[in-house]
Write an enzyme that holds these catalytic residues in place. Structure first.
Site, mmCIF file in Angstrom:
data_model
loop_
_atom_site.group_PDB
_atom_site.id
_atom_site.type_symbol
_atom_site.label_atom_id
_atom_site.label_comp_id
_atom_site.label_asym_id
_atom_site.label_seq_id
_atom_site.Cartn_x
_atom_site.Cartn_y
_atom_site.Cartn_z
ATOM 1 N N GLU A 65 4.640 -5.270 7.131
ATOM 2 C CA GLU A 65 3.844 -4.293 7.872
ATOM 3 C C GLU A 65 4.314 -4.119 9.311
ATOM 4 O O GLU A 65 4.307 -3.004 9.846
ATOM 5 C CB GLU A 65 2.356 -4.702 7.876
ATOM 6 C CG GLU A 65 1.633 -4.473 6.564
ATOM 7 C CD GLU A 65 1.717 -5.659 5.606
ATOM 8 O OE1 GLU A 65 2.579 -6.543 5.799
ATOM 9 O OE2 GLU A 65 0.914 -5.693 4.664
ATOM 10 N N ALA A 99 0.866 -1.168 0.000
ATOM 11 C CA ALA A 99 0.000 0.000 0.000
ATOM 12 C C ALA A 99 0.908 1.225 0.000
ATOM 13 O O ALA A 99 2.073 1.149 0.405
ATOM 14 C CB ALA A 99 -0.875 -0.012 1.239
ATOM 15 N N GLU A 115 -0.295 -9.457 -0.646
ATOM 16 C CA GLU A 115 -1.728 -9.754 -0.447
ATOM 17 C C GLU A 115 -2.460 -9.817 -1.792
ATOM 18 O O GLU A 115 -3.319 -10.673 -2.016
ATOM 19 C CB GLU A 115 -2.354 -8.686 0.459
ATOM 20 C CG GLU A 115 -1.794 -8.732 1.878
ATOM 21 C CD GLU A 115 -2.335 -7.619 2.764
ATOM 22 O OE1 GLU A 115 -1.984 -6.443 2.518
ATOM 23 O OE2 GLU A 115 -3.110 -7.911 3.685
ATOM 24 N N GLY A 165 0.791 -5.082 0.889
ATOM 25 C CA GLY A 165 -0.393 -5.160 0.032
ATOM 26 C C GLY A 165 -0.095 -5.824 -1.310
ATOM 27 O O GLY A 165 -1.002 -6.375 -1.946
#
Ligand code: CO8
Length: 260
Positions: free
Chosen positions: A134, A66, A114, A111
Site C-alpha cells: 500500500e 483491493a 490481510e 488486501g
C-alpha cells in the site's frame, strides 16, 4: 446462493471458497467483498461444514489486493466506509467459529495478505509472494493489516514490511511466521484439503471454543483470559462430544464427533 466473483464447493464437511476474478488477479472490489460476506455467513450457519479453504482462481494470484480502480476514485468518507466494510468481512472470517485455511496460490498482496491473515492457518505455494505494498500507492492497509501483521510477526518486522512495501517470498514469509507451511505449488490444494479433512473430523464445539479462547482471549488481560478459558472448558464438559472423546480413548477406538 449464486455469486459472480466467488466459487463455492462443498464436500464431506469441507467448503472451498475461491475468489474468482483472475483477469485482475482476484482483486477485491466492493461486490466481491459483499459476496464474501454473504458466503461466510452462509457457511457459518451450515452445520454440515466443519472447515473452510479459501483460495484464488488461476495460478498467479491468491488475491492481489483491493481493486485499485475503486481506490483511485474514493472520497475520504467513501474510503473510510470501504475500510470499515472490509474490516467487518475479515472479522467474520476470523470469528467464523470454524477453521479457515488460506491456500495461498500466488500473489497475496495488500488486501489479499490481510485476507490471508484473517484466516486460521496459512499454507503457501512455494511460488507465492506476500506483502503490504500500500505504501507504494501512497496509502496504508485498511483491512486491519497494520494490526494483524504486527500481532502475527511482531512490531519491528511488521513495520519493515509495511514501510518498504516489499514482496516476501513464501520461504521468507515462513521464516517470519507469516505462513504456517510452504508446499510445492502442485500439491497446495491437496495439502489444504488434507489439513481441512483432519480439522473437520475434530469435535466442532471444542474447535469453536479454541478459536474463541485464542482470538478473544488475546484481547483480554491475562487473568480474565484465563477465567474465559476455564468457563469455555466448563461448557465443553457438557457436550456429548466430550463424553464420546474420552470414552473412545478408554475403549481404544477413534472418536466419532457429532457436534453436540
Ligand atoms: N486492483 C486492480 N487491478 C489489479 C490489481 C489490483 N489490486 N492487481 C492487478 N490488477 C490487474 C492489472 O491492472 C492487470 O490488468 P490489465 O491486464 O487490464 O492491465 C492484471 O491485473 C494483471 O496484472 P499485471 O499485468 O500487473 O501482472 P504482473 O504479473 O505484471 O504483476 C503484480 C503482478 C505484481 C501483482 C501487479 O499486478 C501488482 O503490483 N498489483 C497490485 C498489487 C497491490 O498494490 N496491491 C495492493 C492494493 S491496495 C490494497 O489492497 C488496500 C487494501 C485496503 C483497502 C482499504 C479500503 C480503502
Amino acid at each position: 446462493m449464486s455469486f459472480e466473483n466467488l466459487l463455492i464447493e462443498r464436500d464431506a464437511g469441507v467448503a472451498v471458497l475461491t475468489v474468482n476474478r483472475p483477469k485482475v488477479l482476484n482483486a477485491l472490489n466492493t461486490q466481491t467483498l459483499d459476496e464474501l460476506r454473504r458466503a461466510i455467513l452462509d457457511l457459518k450457519h451450515d452445520d454440515a461444514v466443519r472447515a473452510v479453504i479459501l483460495t484464488g482462481a488461476g495460478e498467479k494470484a491468491f488475491v492481489a489486493g483491493a481493486d485499485i480502480n475503486e481506490l483511485a476514485v474514493q472520497s475520504p468518507t467513501g474510503g473510510r466506509e470501504h475500510a470499515v466494510r472490509g474490516q467487518h468481512v475479515l472479522d467474520l472470517i476470523e470469528h467464523l467459529g470454524k477453521p479457515v485455511i488460506a491456500a495461498i496460490n500466488g500473489y497475496a498482496l495488500g488486501g489479499g495478505c490481510e485476507l490471508a491473515m484473517a484466516c486460521t492457518i496459512r499454507i503457501a505455494a512455494d511460488t507465492a509472494k506476500l506483502g503490504q505494498p500500500e505504501i507504494n500507492l501512497g496509502i496504508l492497509p485498511g483491512y486491519a493489516g497494520t494490526q494483524r501483521l504486527a500481532r502475527i510477526v511482531g512490531r519491528g518486522r511488521a513495520l519493515e514490511i509495511l514501510l518498504t512495501g516489499d514482496q516476501l517470498s513464501a520461504q521468507e514469509a515462513h521464516r517470519l511466521g507469516l505462513v504456517n507451511r510452504v508446499v510445492p505449488a502442485a500439491s497446495l490444494m491437496a495439502e489444504a484439503r488434507a489439513l481441512a479433512a483432519t480439522l473437520a473430523a475434530k469435535a466442532p464445539i471444542a474447535v469453536r471454543y479454541i478459536l474463541e479462547a485464542v482470538h478473544k482471549g488475546l484481547e483480554m488481560p491475562f487473568p480474565q483470559a484465563q477465567i474465559f478459558e476455564a468457563t469455555l472448558f466448563g461448557l465443553v464438559a457438557s457436550t456429548d462430544d466430550m463424553r464420546e472423546g474420552t470414552k473412545a480413548f478408554l475403549e481404544k477406538r477413534k472418536p466419532d464427533f457429532k457436534g453436540r
